[in-house]
Design a protein around this motif. Structure first.
Motif, PDB file in Angstrom:
ATOM      1  N   LEU A  44       0.845  -1.198   0.000  1.00  0.00           N
ATOM      2  CA  LEU A  44       0.000   0.000   0.000  1.00  0.00           C
ATOM      3  C   LEU A  44       0.883   1.253   0.000  1.00  0.00           C
ATOM      4  O   LEU A  44       2.010   1.203   0.504  1.00  0.00           O
ATOM      5  N   PRO A  45       0.389   2.372  -0.542  1.00  0.00           N
ATOM      6  CA  PRO A  45       1.218   3.582  -0.659  1.00  0.00           C
ATOM      7  C   PRO A  45       1.354   4.352   0.651  1.00  0.00           C
ATOM      8  O   PRO A  45       0.939   5.508   0.761  1.00  0.00           O
ATOM      9  N   ALA A  46       1.922   3.712   1.667  1.00  0.00           N
ATOM     10  CA  ALA A  46       2.146   4.346   2.965  1.00  0.00           C
ATOM     11  C   ALA A  46       3.634   4.601   3.145  1.00  0.00           C
ATOM     12  O   ALA A  46       4.467   3.910   2.552  1.00  0.00           O
ATOM     13  N   ALA A  47       3.965   5.581   3.958  1.00  0.00           N
ATOM     14  CA  ALA A  47       5.359   6.001   4.110  1.00  0.00           C
ATOM     15  C   ALA A  47       6.279   4.855   4.520  1.00  0.00           C
ATOM     16  O   ALA A  47       7.387   4.700   3.996  1.00  0.00           O
ATOM     17  N   ASP A  48       5.824   3.998   5.465  1.00  0.00           N
ATOM     18  CA  ASP A  48       6.719   2.966   5.973  1.00  0.00           C
ATOM     19  C   ASP A  48       6.938   1.799   5.018  1.00  0.00           C
ATOM     20  O   ASP A  48       7.786   0.946   5.259  1.00  0.00           O
ATOM     21  N   SER A  49       6.202   1.771   3.894  1.00  0.00           N
ATOM     22  CA  SER A  49       6.475   0.731   2.892  1.00  0.00           C
ATOM     23  C   SER A  49       7.826   0.953   2.214  1.00  0.00           C
ATOM     24  O   SER A  49       8.327   0.075   1.519  1.00  0.00           O
ATOM     25  N   VAL A  50       8.438   2.120   2.450  1.00  0.00           N
ATOM     26  CA  VAL A  50       9.781   2.379   1.922  1.00  0.00           C
ATOM     27  C   VAL A  50      10.765   1.326   2.424  1.00  0.00           C
ATOM     28  O   VAL A  50      11.743   0.997   1.737  1.00  0.00           O
ATOM     29  N   LEU A  51      10.515   0.786   3.604  1.00  0.00           N
ATOM     30  CA  LEU A  51      11.397  -0.231   4.184  1.00  0.00           C
ATOM     31  C   LEU A  51      11.477  -1.464   3.277  1.00  0.00           C
ATOM     32  O   LEU A  51      12.560  -1.997   3.025  1.00  0.00           O
ATOM     33  N   ILE A  52      10.329  -1.899   2.774  1.00  0.00           N
ATOM     34  CA  ILE A  52      10.272  -3.083   1.909  1.00  0.00           C
ATOM     35  C   ILE A  52      10.773  -2.754   0.512  1.00  0.00           C
ATOM     36  O   ILE A  52      11.554  -3.502  -0.080  1.00  0.00           O
ATOM     37  N   GLU A  53      10.308  -1.629  -0.021  1.00  0.00           N
ATOM     38  CA  GLU A  53      10.698  -1.236  -1.379  1.00  0.00           C
ATOM     39  C   GLU A  53      12.210  -1.080  -1.485  1.00  0.00           C
ATOM     40  O   GLU A  53      12.829  -1.483  -2.474  1.00  0.00           O
ATOM     41  N   GLY A  86      -5.273 -15.631  -5.072  1.00  0.00           N
ATOM     42  CA  GLY A  86      -4.019 -16.378  -5.158  1.00  0.00           C
ATOM     43  C   GLY A  86      -2.883 -15.636  -5.827  1.00  0.00           C
ATOM     44  O   GLY A  86      -1.873 -16.242  -6.190  1.00  0.00           O
ATOM     45  N   ARG A  87      -3.013 -14.318  -5.955  1.00  0.00           N
ATOM     46  CA  ARG A  87      -1.976 -13.518  -6.611  1.00  0.00           C
ATOM     47  C   ARG A  87      -0.859 -13.122  -5.656  1.00  0.00           C
ATOM     48  O   ARG A  87       0.205 -12.687  -6.093  1.00  0.00           O
ATOM     49  N   LEU A  88      -1.092 -13.242  -4.337  1.00  0.00           N
ATOM     50  CA  LEU A  88      -0.132 -12.762  -3.352  1.00  0.00           C
ATOM     51  C   LEU A  88       0.262 -13.862  -2.367  1.00  0.00           C
ATOM     52  O   LEU A  88      -0.536 -14.745  -2.042  1.00  0.00           O
ATOM     53  N   ASP A  89       1.508 -13.773  -1.900  1.00  0.00           N
ATOM     54  CA  ASP A  89       1.981 -14.633  -0.812  1.00  0.00           C
ATOM     55  C   ASP A  89       1.818 -13.938   0.534  1.00  0.00           C
ATOM     56  O   ASP A  89       1.891 -14.577   1.589  1.00  0.00           O
ATOM     57  N   GLY A  90       1.622 -12.628   0.497  1.00  0.00           N
ATOM     58  CA  GLY A  90       1.468 -11.854   1.721  1.00  0.00           C
ATOM     59  C   GLY A  90       1.339 -10.391   1.371  1.00  0.00           C
ATOM     60  O   GLY A  90       1.234 -10.017   0.197  1.00  0.00           O
ATOM     61  N   TYR A  91       1.366  -9.536   2.394  1.00  0.00           N
ATOM     62  CA  TYR A  91       1.210  -8.106   2.123  1.00  0.00           C
ATOM     63  C   TYR A  91       1.672  -7.270   3.314  1.00  0.00           C
ATOM     64  O   TYR A  91       1.873  -7.766   4.423  1.00  0.00           O
ATOM     65  N   PHE A  92       1.785  -5.988   3.027  1.00  0.00           N
ATOM     66  CA  PHE A  92       2.077  -4.963   4.026  1.00  0.00           C
ATOM     67  C   PHE A  92       0.763  -4.246   4.314  1.00  0.00           C
ATOM     68  O   PHE A  92       0.101  -3.764   3.392  1.00  0.00           O
ATOM     69  N   THR A 115       5.718  -0.320  11.545  1.00  0.00           N
ATOM     70  CA  THR A 115       5.394   0.891  12.308  1.00  0.00           C
ATOM     71  C   THR A 115       4.739   0.532  13.627  1.00  0.00           C
ATOM     72  O   THR A 115       3.847  -0.320  13.675  1.00  0.00           O
ATOM     73  N   HIS A 116       5.199   1.193  14.682  1.00  0.00           N
ATOM     74  CA  HIS A 116       4.592   1.061  16.012  1.00  0.00           C
ATOM     75  C   HIS A 116       4.595   2.444  16.637  1.00  0.00           C
ATOM     76  O   HIS A 116       5.495   3.248  16.384  1.00  0.00           O
ATOM     77  N   THR A 117       3.569   2.734  17.413  1.00  0.00           N
ATOM     78  CA  THR A 117       3.535   4.045  18.065  1.00  0.00           C
ATOM     79  C   THR A 117       4.741   4.229  18.979  1.00  0.00           C
ATOM     80  O   THR A 117       5.251   3.273  19.562  1.00  0.00           O
ATOM     81  N   PHE A 263      13.685   9.449  -2.511  1.00  0.00           N
ATOM     82  CA  PHE A 263      13.206   8.146  -2.972  1.00  0.00           C
ATOM     83  C   PHE A 263      11.713   7.986  -2.672  1.00  0.00           C
ATOM     84  O   PHE A 263      10.939   7.479  -3.496  1.00  0.00           O
ATOM     85  N   MET A 264      11.275   8.452  -1.498  1.00  0.00           N
ATOM     86  CA  MET A 264       9.869   8.358  -1.129  1.00  0.00           C
ATOM     87  C   MET A 264       8.996   9.237  -2.021  1.00  0.00           C
ATOM     88  O   MET A 264       7.874   8.848  -2.376  1.00  0.00           O
ATOM     89  N   VAL A 265       9.498  10.401  -2.395  1.00  0.00           N
ATOM     90  CA  VAL A 265       8.758  11.264  -3.322  1.00  0.00           C
ATOM     91  C   VAL A 265       8.625  10.574  -4.669  1.00  0.00           C
ATOM     92  O   VAL A 265       7.550  10.566  -5.287  1.00  0.00           O
ATOM     93  N   GLU A 266       9.715   9.969  -5.137  1.00  0.00           N
ATOM     94  CA  GLU A 266       9.701   9.273  -6.427  1.00  0.00           C
ATOM     95  C   GLU A 266       8.723   8.104  -6.418  1.00  0.00           C
ATOM     96  O   GLU A 266       8.059   7.831  -7.420  1.00  0.00           O
ATOM     97  N   LYS A 267       8.618   7.424  -5.288  1.00  0.00           N
ATOM     98  CA  LYS A 267       7.728   6.274  -5.157  1.00  0.00           C
ATOM     99  C   LYS A 267       6.296   6.692  -4.805  1.00  0.00           C
ATOM    100  O   LYS A 267       5.419   5.848  -4.624  1.00  0.00           O
ATOM    101  N   ARG A 268       6.065   7.997  -4.692  1.00  0.00           N
ATOM    102  CA  ARG A 268       4.750   8.545  -4.352  1.00  0.00           C
ATOM    103  C   ARG A 268       4.287   8.107  -2.958  1.00  0.00           C
ATOM    104  O   ARG A 268       3.099   7.914  -2.709  1.00  0.00           O
ATOM    105  N   LEU A 269       5.246   7.965  -2.079  1.00  0.00           N
ATOM    106  CA  LEU A 269       4.953   7.666  -0.682  1.00  0.00           C
ATOM    107  C   LEU A 269       4.962   8.933   0.157  1.00  0.00           C
ATOM    108  O   LEU A 269       4.549   8.917   1.314  1.00  0.00           O
ATOM    109  N   LEU A 270       5.452  10.018  -0.421  1.00  0.00           N
ATOM    110  CA  LEU A 270       5.567  11.309   0.247  1.00  0.00           C
ATOM    111  C   LEU A 270       5.215  12.407  -0.737  1.00  0.00           C
ATOM    112  O   LEU A 270       5.877  12.539  -1.770  1.00  0.00           O
ATOM    113  N   PRO A 271       4.157  13.210  -0.473  1.00  0.00           N
ATOM    114  CA  PRO A 271       3.802  14.304  -1.375  1.00  0.00           C
ATOM    115  C   PRO A 271       4.946  15.320  -1.477  1.00  0.00           C
ATOM    116  O   PRO A 271       5.545  15.689  -0.455  1.00  0.00           O
TER     117      PRO A 271
END
Length: 326
Positions: A44-53, A86-92, A115-117, A263-271
């Motif tokens: 999903l296009p959330a900021a912390d997905s940068v870790l996986i990408e 059946g398209r995915l093995d898992g997800y974020f 992410t954790h508070t 990198f996050m701007v390029e990936k559209r994870l950060l406006p």
């Protein structure tokens, strides 16, 4: 030996050596592919997905004998549909979505948190429209105030946790159903809605546009985003390798935050409009051995499940030990 025969013999020897080298290389490649585990993860296009990408881009998973492919989605609903197909093995995504999918028959386990508070960093907050920011400066100013919410989601859950943690009266907020986060943001900016619970980096973007944040999640204790895969898909060795790859990704991101802001701007994870003022995401704030946010605790899992039962999203509690791979 005639020169022509000798030349032909040398040519044959050279060709044979090349053939042996190519065969050896092909054998090694086949051997790698035979042992390399391929995982397809929904993102999903959330900021912390940068870790996986970043781990995928830098070849950190490959170094651990895994090929991780990421597929982008716009909503958790789309991710769930792809999982069932059946398209995915898992997800974020969030813990709630894992529980919901398992209640529908999926067999997933959480293998890492992204992410954790923490008191040191905000992730979600209650934002006030720029149109009325001078009228609403704190939670005390809320009185039957319209707030955009998406029922049955982490947004609704955190809104309830906000009420509990601040002793906010139920009538202080009037909830208005608005499913899509981008629509919530636009309604806030235009003044069509007074308040909304939003994630970062949209909170920063709203502040840049003149809005105000009057509450955030820093004083809560909640697992916010996790990575889940199908049960028994990863051996103990592969699981440790997956987490090592994420840990190395953390080190790279936190050693050079400005590069990863771009990198996050390029990936559209950060406006782009919020990039300059955005407090760059940090993962290693919890003193864990692998520098990753902690896995959800049993108490956190049970609290989410009890809320989901109250909302009639699930019918019964799933044991935390069946959901979390520790």
């Amino acid at each position: 030996m005639p020169a022509l025969v000798a030349e032909n013999l040398n040519t044959q020897i050279i060709c044979m050596k090349k053939f042996i080298l190519l065969a050896t290389f092909a054998g090694l490649l086949c051997s790698f592919n035979a042992h390399a585990q391929i995982l397809t993860l929904g993102i999903l296009p959330a900021a912390d997905s940068v870790l996986i990408e970043n781990a995928a881009k830098q070849g950190l998973f490959k170094a651990e004998g895994m090929e991780v492919k990421t597929l982008p989605f716009k909503s958790a609903l789309e991710v769930s549909a792809a999982l069932k197909a059946g398209r995915l093995d898992g997800y974020f995504g969030d813990l709630m979505n894992v529980i919901l999918n398992n209640a529908s028959g999926a067999c997933l386990e959480v293998i890492a948190s992204t992410t954790h508070t923490t008191p040191l960093q905000r992730h979600f907050g209650l934002a006030v429209s720029p149109k009325i920011k001078d009228k609403i400066t704190s939670l005390k100013d809320l009185n039957k105030t319209d707030t955009a919410v998406s029922s049955g989601t982490i947004i609704a859950y955190l809104l309830q946790r906000m009420r509990e943690s601040t002793a906010l009266a139920q009538e202080a907020l009037h909830e208005v159903e608005v499913k899509q986060i981008p629509v919530r943001l636009q309604m806030l900016l235009s003044g069509k809605i007074d308040t909304a619970l939003l994630p970062e980096p949209l909170l920063t973007l709203l502040e840049c546009k003149g809005g105000r944040v009057i509450w955030d999640d820093r004083n809560l204790h909640e697992a916010l985003a996790v990575i889940a895969v199908k049960k028994n898909l990863l051996s103990p060795e592969k699981l440790q390798g997956f987490r090592r790859a994420l840990s190395k990704s953390v080190a790279l991101i936190e050693a050079d935050p400005e590069t990863y802001r771009t990198f996050m701007v390029e990936k559209r994870l950060l406006p782009k409009a919020a990039a300059e003022n955005y407090q760059m995401l940090r993962f290693s704030l919890f003193n864990t051995d692998d520098q990753l946010p902690p896995l959800p605790s049993d108490d956190e899992v049970l609290r989410v499940e009890q809320w989901m039962i109250s909302q009639k999203l699930i019918k019964k509690i799933q044991e935390p030990s069946s959901l979390i791979r520790r």
